[in-house]
Design a protein around this motif. Structure first.
Motif, PDB file in Angstrom:
ATOM      1  N   ALA A 239     -56.915  25.685  27.080  1.00  0.00           N
ATOM      2  CA  ALA A 239     -57.945  24.710  27.309  1.00  0.00           C
ATOM      3  C   ALA A 239     -57.648  23.839  28.533  1.00  0.00           C
ATOM      4  O   ALA A 239     -56.549  22.975  28.785  1.00  0.00           O
ATOM      5  CB  ALA A 239     -58.350  23.535  26.129  1.00  0.00           C
TER       6      ALA A 239
ATOM      7  N   GLY B 211     -58.019  20.341  29.033  1.00  0.00           N
ATOM      8  CA  GLY B 211     -58.686  19.465  27.944  1.00  0.00           C
ATOM      9  C   GLY B 211     -60.169  20.367  27.789  1.00  0.00           C
ATOM     10  O   GLY B 211     -60.277  21.658  28.405  1.00  0.00           O
ATOM     11  N   LEU B 212     -60.954  19.864  27.144  1.00  0.00           N
ATOM     12  CA  LEU B 212     -62.368  20.336  27.092  1.00  0.00           C
ATOM     13  C   LEU B 212     -63.237  19.477  27.255  1.00  0.00           C
ATOM     14  O   LEU B 212     -63.265  18.283  26.881  1.00  0.00           O
ATOM     15  CB  LEU B 212     -62.471  20.909  25.653  1.00  0.00           C
ATOM     16  CG  LEU B 212     -63.881  21.383  25.276  1.00  0.00           C
ATOM     17  CD1 LEU B 212     -64.213  22.385  26.086  1.00  0.00           C
ATOM     18  CD2 LEU B 212     -64.022  21.773  23.782  1.00  0.00           C
TER      19      LEU B 212
ATOM     20  N   GLU C 214     -61.948  15.205  32.805  1.00  0.00           N
ATOM     21  CA  GLU C 214     -60.903  16.107  32.411  1.00  0.00           C
ATOM     22  C   GLU C 214     -59.809  15.127  32.328  1.00  0.00           C
ATOM     23  O   GLU C 214     -59.760  14.409  32.959  1.00  0.00           O
ATOM     24  CB  GLU C 214     -60.944  17.066  33.716  1.00  0.00           C
ATOM     25  CG  GLU C 214     -60.465  16.548  35.179  1.00  0.00           C
ATOM     26  CD  GLU C 214     -60.597  17.467  36.385  1.00  0.00           C
ATOM     27  OE1 GLU C 214     -59.854  17.304  37.357  1.00  0.00           O
ATOM     28  OE2 GLU C 214     -61.305  18.280  36.311  1.00  0.00           O
TER      29      GLU C 214
ATOM     30  N   ALA D 139     -60.706  19.196  22.810  1.00  0.00           N
ATOM     31  CA  ALA D 139     -60.190  20.465  22.843  1.00  0.00           C
ATOM     32  C   ALA D 139     -59.500  20.902  21.409  1.00  0.00           C
ATOM     33  O   ALA D 139     -59.485  21.979  20.714  1.00  0.00           O
ATOM     34  CB  ALA D 139     -58.973  20.700  23.947  1.00  0.00           C
ATOM     35  N   ASP D 140     -58.719  19.693  20.819  1.00  0.00           N
ATOM     36  CA  ASP D 140     -58.034  19.831  19.337  1.00  0.00           C
ATOM     37  C   ASP D 140     -59.159  20.195  18.460  1.00  0.00           C
ATOM     38  O   ASP D 140     -59.011  21.042  17.580  1.00  0.00           O
ATOM     39  CB  ASP D 140     -57.343  18.593  19.236  1.00  0.00           C
ATOM     40  CG  ASP D 140     -56.393  18.697  18.088  1.00  0.00           C
ATOM     41  OD1 ASP D 140     -56.139  19.628  17.536  1.00  0.00           O
ATOM     42  OD2 ASP D 140     -56.226  17.631  17.491  1.00  0.00           O
TER      43      ASP D 140
ATOM     44  N   ALA E  28     -58.459  24.855  19.580  1.00  0.00           N
ATOM     45  CA  ALA E  28     -57.728  25.007  20.895  1.00  0.00           C
ATOM     46  C   ALA E  28     -56.186  24.595  20.432  1.00  0.00           C
ATOM     47  O   ALA E  28     -55.853  23.657  19.527  1.00  0.00           O
ATOM     48  CB  ALA E  28     -57.841  24.633  22.132  1.00  0.00           C
TER      49      ALA E  28
ATOM     50  N   VAL F  15     -53.357  23.503  25.142  1.00  0.00           N
ATOM     51  CA  VAL F  15     -53.984  22.656  26.207  1.00  0.00           C
ATOM     52  C   VAL F  15     -53.337  22.475  27.609  1.00  0.00           C
ATOM     53  O   VAL F  15     -52.126  22.047  27.605  1.00  0.00           O
ATOM     54  CB  VAL F  15     -54.106  21.188  25.733  1.00  0.00           C
ATOM     55  CG1 VAL F  15     -55.013  20.369  26.946  1.00  0.00           C
ATOM     56  CG2 VAL F  15     -54.973  21.192  24.384  1.00  0.00           C
TER      57      VAL F  15
ATOM     58  N   ALA G  55     -62.839  25.995  26.433  1.00  0.00           N
ATOM     59  CA  ALA G  55     -62.064  26.606  25.201  1.00  0.00           C
ATOM     60  C   ALA G  55     -63.054  26.989  24.018  1.00  0.00           C
ATOM     61  O   ALA G  55     -62.733  27.794  23.217  1.00  0.00           O
ATOM     62  CB  ALA G  55     -61.081  25.812  25.054  1.00  0.00           C
ATOM     63  N   ASP G  56     -63.976  26.094  23.760  1.00  0.00           N
ATOM     64  CA  ASP G  56     -65.007  26.199  22.717  1.00  0.00           C
ATOM     65  C   ASP G  56     -65.593  27.614  22.476  1.00  0.00           C
ATOM     66  O   ASP G  56     -65.721  28.410  21.687  1.00  0.00           O
ATOM     67  CB  ASP G  56     -66.032  25.097  22.490  1.00  0.00           C
ATOM     68  CG  ASP G  56     -66.572  24.954  23.800  1.00  0.00           C
ATOM     69  OD1 ASP G  56     -66.244  25.345  24.935  1.00  0.00           O
ATOM     70  OD2 ASP G  56     -67.788  24.321  23.895  1.00  0.00           O
TER      71      ASP G  56
END
Length: 256
Positions: free
Chosen positions: A16, A19-20, A32, A41-42, A46, A49, A248-249
């Motif tokens: 990620a 992050g996301l 970001e 992201a978590d 993901a 990161v 990332a999703d």
């Protein structure tokens, strides 16, 4: 032997990028490299990161990408010219500032790709990472900063994974082009991953020859920054080990 950073996790790896931040979150003001972006992201699933770090004027290693605050906050100052308290206040409504030390404690199940953005952050970042180095990959575009961070981490009994800076990557691409196999092996011997773009300045960086040489040396290849699903799938089909992405999703759904 494979570094713990690269063990016991899904393959291909989805990293990620900063992050996301989904479009909805961006419209709500989330930036970001923030606490909210890492948490998102978590929550999306993901396991990796990618984040960036700088040093504040009072010596705190903080998660932030640019040298100046302008793009993210509109403030014209540099990160190194503000205190942790000042930056925390500025980022309060943008997803929340997080220090590198707090990040590693707050998300014990995540693996982090930490990019040291400025030389002055290298040694303190290395020391902070040391107790968590089994789940951290240290890197920097600045090769001297990468080596300083690694040295500081190892001096504190840490042993993080690492990927090369720009000059080493250029040397590797040149050695491959000249078919200098011994030099290629020497360059790859101290690395765990190559984190690279498909191309840079019109030159193909990612090639089948590079992928083959990396895999023969036990080094993974991660490509950045890929947001198109068709391109993600194409690269994975070619044998790429990881995709660095702003979404990332989307990548987790497409590659899962």
């Amino acid at each position: 032997m494979t570094h713990p950073y690269l063990q016991f996790a899904p393959h291909p790896r989805v990293l990620a990028h900063r992050g996301l931040v989904t479009p909805d979150e961006a419209s709500a003001g989330v930036a970001e490299n923030t606490l909210a972006a890492v948490a998102a992201a978590d929550a999306a699933g993901a396991r990796y990161v990618e984040l960036d770090c700088h040093l504040t004027t009072d010596g705190e290693v903080v998660i932030f990408h640019d040298q100046k605050l302008t793009r993210v906050t509109g403030d014209e100052r540099r990160v190194r010219d503000v205190t942790l308290a000042e930056l925390t206040a500025i980022m309060q409504d943008r997803g929340g500032l997080i220090t590198l030390a707090d990040l590693l404690v707050a998300f014990p199940e995540l693996r982090f790709n930490v990019d040291v953005k400025v030389p002055e952050a290298a040694e303190p970042a290395g020391r902070i990472i040391a107790p968590h180095s089994d789940r951290v990959l240290l890197t920097s575009f600045d090769e001297s900063a990468r080596l300083r961070a690694l040295a500081a981490c190892r001096a504190a009994d840490g042993s993080p994974a690492t990927s090369p800076g720009r000059t080493v990557m250029i040397s590797l691409v040149l050695a491959l082009a000249l078919r200098q196999s011994g030099r290629v092996r020497r360059i790859l011997a101290s690395l765990d991953a190559l984190q690279i773009p498909v191309r840079m300045s019109g030159i193909n960086v990612f090639t089948p020859r590079l992928l083959r040489a990396a895999h023969e040396a036990g080094v993974e290849v991660h490509i950045w920054t890929i947001n198109d699903v068709a391109e993600m799938r194409r690269l994975v089909a070619l044998g790429v080990d990881g995709i660095v992405t702003d979404r990332a999703d989307v990548a987790l759904r497409a590659l899962g």
